[in-house]
Design an enzyme around this catalytic site. Structure first.
Site, PDB file in Angstrom:
ATOM      1  N   SER A  60      19.479 -10.724 -21.898  1.00  0.00           N
ATOM      2  CA  SER A  60      18.518 -11.541 -22.714  1.00  0.00           C
ATOM      3  C   SER A  60      17.193 -11.321 -22.237  1.00  0.00           C
ATOM      4  O   SER A  60      17.184 -11.173 -21.046  1.00  0.00           O
ATOM      5  CB  SER A  60      19.301 -12.902 -22.421  1.00  0.00           C
ATOM      6  OG  SER A  60      18.094 -13.709 -22.929  1.00  0.00           O
ATOM      7  N   TYR A  62      13.145 -10.982 -27.648  1.00  0.00           N
ATOM      8  CA  TYR A  62      12.380 -11.969 -28.712  1.00  0.00           C
ATOM      9  C   TYR A  62      11.103 -11.401 -28.748  1.00  0.00           C
ATOM     10  O   TYR A  62      10.380 -11.356 -27.875  1.00  0.00           O
ATOM     11  CB  TYR A  62      12.418 -13.359 -27.983  1.00  0.00           C
ATOM     12  CG  TYR A  62      13.832 -14.013 -28.254  1.00  0.00           C
ATOM     13  CD1 TYR A  62      14.378 -14.383 -29.466  1.00  0.00           C
ATOM     14  CD2 TYR A  62      14.357 -14.443 -27.157  1.00  0.00           C
ATOM     15  CE1 TYR A  62      15.556 -15.004 -29.409  1.00  0.00           C
ATOM     16  CE2 TYR A  62      15.814 -15.183 -26.942  1.00  0.00           C
ATOM     17  CZ  TYR A  62      16.439 -15.560 -28.349  1.00  0.00           C
ATOM     18  OH  TYR A  62      17.439 -16.057 -28.228  1.00  0.00           O
ATOM     19  N   THR A  71      16.425 -10.152 -31.820  1.00  0.00           N
ATOM     20  CA  THR A  71      17.029 -11.107 -32.590  1.00  0.00           C
ATOM     21  C   THR A  71      16.130 -11.826 -33.480  1.00  0.00           C
ATOM     22  O   THR A  71      14.915 -12.145 -33.411  1.00  0.00           O
ATOM     23  CB  THR A  71      17.036 -12.420 -31.326  1.00  0.00           C
ATOM     24  OG1 THR A  71      18.044 -11.952 -30.394  1.00  0.00           O
ATOM     25  CG2 THR A  71      17.724 -13.680 -31.783  1.00  0.00           C
ATOM     26  N   LYS A  79      19.804  -8.619 -34.688  1.00  0.00           N
ATOM     27  CA  LYS A  79      20.844  -9.510 -34.159  1.00  0.00           C
ATOM     28  C   LYS A  79      20.527 -10.855 -35.157  1.00  0.00           C
ATOM     29  O   LYS A  79      19.446 -11.478 -34.861  1.00  0.00           O
ATOM     30  CB  LYS A  79      20.901  -9.938 -32.905  1.00  0.00           C
ATOM     31  CG  LYS A  79      22.005 -11.056 -32.148  1.00  0.00           C
ATOM     32  CD  LYS A  79      22.062 -10.964 -30.906  1.00  0.00           C
ATOM     33  CE  LYS A  79      22.968 -12.013 -30.252  1.00  0.00           C
ATOM     34  NZ  LYS A  79      22.375 -13.636 -30.667  1.00  0.00           N
ATOM     35  N   HIS A 125      24.073 -17.146 -34.187  1.00  0.00           N
ATOM     36  CA  HIS A 125      23.797 -17.409 -32.907  1.00  0.00           C
ATOM     37  C   HIS A 125      24.624 -18.397 -32.289  1.00  0.00           C
ATOM     38  O   HIS A 125      24.500 -19.406 -31.606  1.00  0.00           O
ATOM     39  CB  HIS A 125      22.344 -17.856 -33.081  1.00  0.00           C
ATOM     40  CG  HIS A 125      21.265 -17.728 -31.896  1.00  0.00           C
ATOM     41  ND1 HIS A 125      20.411 -16.972 -31.893  1.00  0.00           N
ATOM     42  CD2 HIS A 125      21.462 -18.355 -30.687  1.00  0.00           C
ATOM     43  CE1 HIS A 125      19.575 -16.725 -30.650  1.00  0.00           C
ATOM     44  NE2 HIS A 125      20.484 -17.688 -29.920  1.00  0.00           N
ATOM     45  N   ASP A 140      29.565 -11.260 -34.193  1.00  0.00           N
ATOM     46  CA  ASP A 140      29.750 -12.222 -32.922  1.00  0.00           C
ATOM     47  C   ASP A 140      29.992 -13.746 -33.496  1.00  0.00           C
ATOM     48  O   ASP A 140      29.712 -13.998 -34.697  1.00  0.00           O
ATOM     49  CB  ASP A 140      28.780 -12.178 -31.879  1.00  0.00           C
ATOM     50  CG  ASP A 140      27.330 -12.814 -32.078  1.00  0.00           C
ATOM     51  OD1 ASP A 140      27.366 -13.686 -33.039  1.00  0.00           O
ATOM     52  OD2 ASP A 140      26.581 -12.650 -31.408  1.00  0.00           O
ATOM     53  N   GLY A 141      30.774 -14.468 -32.562  1.00  0.00           N
ATOM     54  CA  GLY A 141      30.733 -16.086 -32.953  1.00  0.00           C
ATOM     55  C   GLY A 141      32.166 -16.261 -33.044  1.00  0.00           C
ATOM     56  O   GLY A 141      33.002 -15.777 -33.906  1.00  0.00           O
TER      57      GLY A 141
HETATM   58  C1  FNR Z   1      23.296 -17.481 -26.491  1.00  0.00           C
HETATM   59  N1  FNR Z   1      23.019 -16.569 -27.310  1.00  0.00           N
HETATM   60  C2  FNR Z   1      21.587 -15.982 -27.242  1.00  0.00           C
HETATM   61  N2  FNR Z   1      21.411 -14.935 -28.124  1.00  0.00           N
HETATM   62  C3  FNR Z   1      20.209 -14.184 -28.020  1.00  0.00           C
HETATM   63  O1  FNR Z   1      19.887 -13.504 -28.985  1.00  0.00           O
HETATM   64  N3  FNR Z   1      19.471 -14.346 -26.999  1.00  0.00           N
HETATM   65  C4  FNR Z   1      19.597 -15.152 -25.963  1.00  0.00           C
HETATM   66  O2  FNR Z   1      19.032 -15.267 -25.089  1.00  0.00           O
HETATM   67  C5  FNR Z   1      20.789 -16.119 -26.422  1.00  0.00           C
HETATM   68  N4  FNR Z   1      21.230 -16.992 -25.263  1.00  0.00           N
HETATM   69  C6  FNR Z   1      22.431 -17.705 -25.296  1.00  0.00           C
HETATM   70  C7  FNR Z   1      22.688 -18.677 -24.231  1.00  0.00           C
HETATM   71  C8  FNR Z   1      23.998 -19.291 -24.536  1.00  0.00           C
HETATM   72  C9  FNR Z   1      24.433 -20.242 -23.538  1.00  0.00           C
HETATM   73  C10 FNR Z   1      24.940 -18.982 -25.472  1.00  0.00           C
HETATM   74  C11 FNR Z   1      26.319 -19.543 -25.598  1.00  0.00           C
HETATM   75  C12 FNR Z   1      24.344 -18.114 -26.379  1.00  0.00           C
HETATM   76  C13 FNR Z   1      23.741 -16.099 -28.625  1.00  0.00           C
HETATM   77  C14 FNR Z   1      24.725 -15.083 -28.239  1.00  0.00           C
HETATM   78  O3  FNR Z   1      24.091 -14.034 -28.023  1.00  0.00           O
HETATM   79  C15 FNR Z   1      26.011 -15.070 -29.333  1.00  0.00           C
HETATM   80  O4  FNR Z   1      25.342 -14.661 -30.446  1.00  0.00           O
HETATM   81  C16 FNR Z   1      26.895 -16.004 -29.544  1.00  0.00           C
HETATM   82  O5  FNR Z   1      26.951 -16.948 -28.119  1.00  0.00           O
HETATM   83  C17 FNR Z   1      28.248 -15.553 -30.142  1.00  0.00           C
HETATM   84  O6  FNR Z   1      29.011 -16.850 -30.312  1.00  0.00           O
HETATM   85  P1  FNR Z   1      30.076 -17.236 -29.211  1.00  0.00           P
HETATM   86  O7  FNR Z   1      31.004 -15.657 -28.584  1.00  0.00           O
HETATM   87  O8  FNR Z   1      29.701 -17.728 -27.885  1.00  0.00           O
HETATM   88  O9  FNR Z   1      31.165 -18.066 -29.927  1.00  0.00           O
END
Ligand code: FNR
Length: 370
Positions: free
Chosen positions: A123, A146, A172, A244, A268, A299-300
């Site tokens: 990230s 970002y 993202t 993303k 997300h 994802d998700g």
């Molecule tokens: C994220 N996600 C995320 N996405 C992104 O593009 N940049 C980021 O900095 C973050 N930070 C982040 C922190 C935390 C604590 C979580 C749980 C999620 C989203 C992440 O990349 C992803 O899209 C989701 O977490 C996918 O869903 P699941 O596997 O958590 O259900």
């Protein structure tokens, strides 16, 4: 390739008899071990957290169709992505501030990814600098970007990622603003310092390094970002570009026409706009629309190897996991992340064998019971 890939599990990580054997076990362990505010940060979603729930429930609703009497003594889980071979189609999604979950933060995740041979997306908001993570990486790293109001700084970040050996950029696109994360606000989560963003004006800072509440997002996300910025990035980035956070098939079509290398079908993790559909429900329409013009990831809500199989059947080239490996990290650092990856890898291989699929290319919609 062996019948079941070797597990990576450093000894003594768990008390005898208490070894976690599925992602849900890790969720419980992480909850017990992580500071309460970190737990809230990891698990929280937007609004009433309906999308968070739907992401996982939608996988549970999908039934599989078995196929028997196929020789599955040799199962090949390899996939080729962006010219690179991956041993299995499960990658680590970007997640910010990993020192909130474990003292070793992103270094533990990167080491586990390296030991398992899976790719990790770092990230922009990591609590370890992209250079320090690159120094310990043994498997491919991608960098999540970002786009910030300061385009000069954003360009600089891209050049740093390229210089650090990152193989792809994950832009993202679903976060012009962070969602209404009520639980996160109530818990008063304070993010750890973000060394990648050093130098960005307008964010709180500890010795010049940005930190603060999730409200810093207001200061660093550029709500004016548009397809023009995708062109701008493509004009100078030397590594592949992936978007993303695409859910709408029309946006996926636009992405294919804009010449990016891939998209991640993502909401997300339900953290931004509540009541978006589950990603696995959106995936087939997106995959049909792009019709192989670019790589499609999802994802998700992926919590089981069967979920990975379902995602591939419905059009994904590979999947990303977020919270599952963060549970591993919170529960047991590097060993926990390694174990979560090996559990999902192994479950995926079992699911392939039990549906009579010997390689990833043979996983298609006929795996789904309709
Ligand atoms: C994220 N996600 C995320 N996405 C992104 O593009 N940049 C980021 O900095 C973050 N930070 C982040 C922190 C935390 C604590 C979580 C749980 C999620 C989203 C992440 O990349 C992803 O899209 C989701 O977490 C996918 O869903 P699941 O596997 O958590 O259900």
């Amino acid at each position: 390739m062996s019948l079941l890939n070797k597990e990576v599990s450093p000894a003594n990580a768990w008390a005898p008899g208490a070894e976690p054997i599925c992602v849900a076990d890790f969720e419980a362990l992480a909850k017990a071990k992580m500071p309460a505010t970190s737990w809230e940060y990891v698990t929280a979603g937007a609004g009433d957290e309906l999308t968070v729930r739907w992401n996982a429930e939608a996988y549970q609703r999908i039934r599989l169709k078995p196929r028997v009497l196929v020789d599955v003594s040799n199962v090949d889980t390899r996939v080729r992505l962006l010219g690179q071979e991956h041993a299995f189609p499960i990658l680590l999604a970007p997640a910010s501030s990993q020192k909130l979950m474990h003292a070793q933060g992103e270094l533990a995740t990167a080491r586990a990814a390296g030991a398992s041979g899976t790719a990790m997306v770092l990230s922009s908001f990591s609590s370890t600098s992209l250079e320090d993570v690159a120094a310990v990486a043994k498997s491919p790293l991608w960098f999540q970007l970002y786009v910030q109001t300061d385009r000069g700084f954003t360009g600089e970040l891209v050049r740093r990622a390229e210089a650090g050996g990152y193989r792809a950029l994950c832009l993202t696109v679903d976060t012009p603003i962070a969602g209404a994360r009520n639980r996160e606000s109530r818990a008063d989560v304070k993010l750890s310092p973000m060394p990648n963003l050093k130098g960005i004006a307008g964010v709180g800072s500890v010795s010049g390094i940005p930190t603060g509440s999730p409200d810093i997002f207001k200061n660093v996300f550029d709500a004016a970002m548009s397809w023009k910025d995708v062109e701008w990035l493509r004009s100078f980035a030397k590594i592949p570009l992936i978007l993303k956070g695409v859910l709408n098939p029309d946006d996926a079509d636009h992405a294919a026409k804009s010449g990016v290398d891939g998209i991640i079908v993502s909401n997300h993790g339900g953290r931004n706009l509540d009541t978006l559909p589950a990603t696995i429900d959106a995936l087939p329409q997106v995959a049909d629309k792009v019709a192989g013009r670019l790589l499609v990831f999802v994802d998700g809500g992926i919590r089981r190897g069967t979920d990975v199989l379902k995602a591939l059947a419905l059009g994904a080239n590979a999947v990303f996991i977020g919270r599952p490996y963060l549970y591993g990290l919170g529960a047991a650092g590097e060993a926990g992340v390694s174990k979560v990856i090996s559990i999902l890898q192994r479950e995926f291989q079992m699911a392939m064998m039990l549906t009579g699929r010997t390689n990833v290319g043979s996983i298609d919609r006929s795996v789904i019971w309709t």
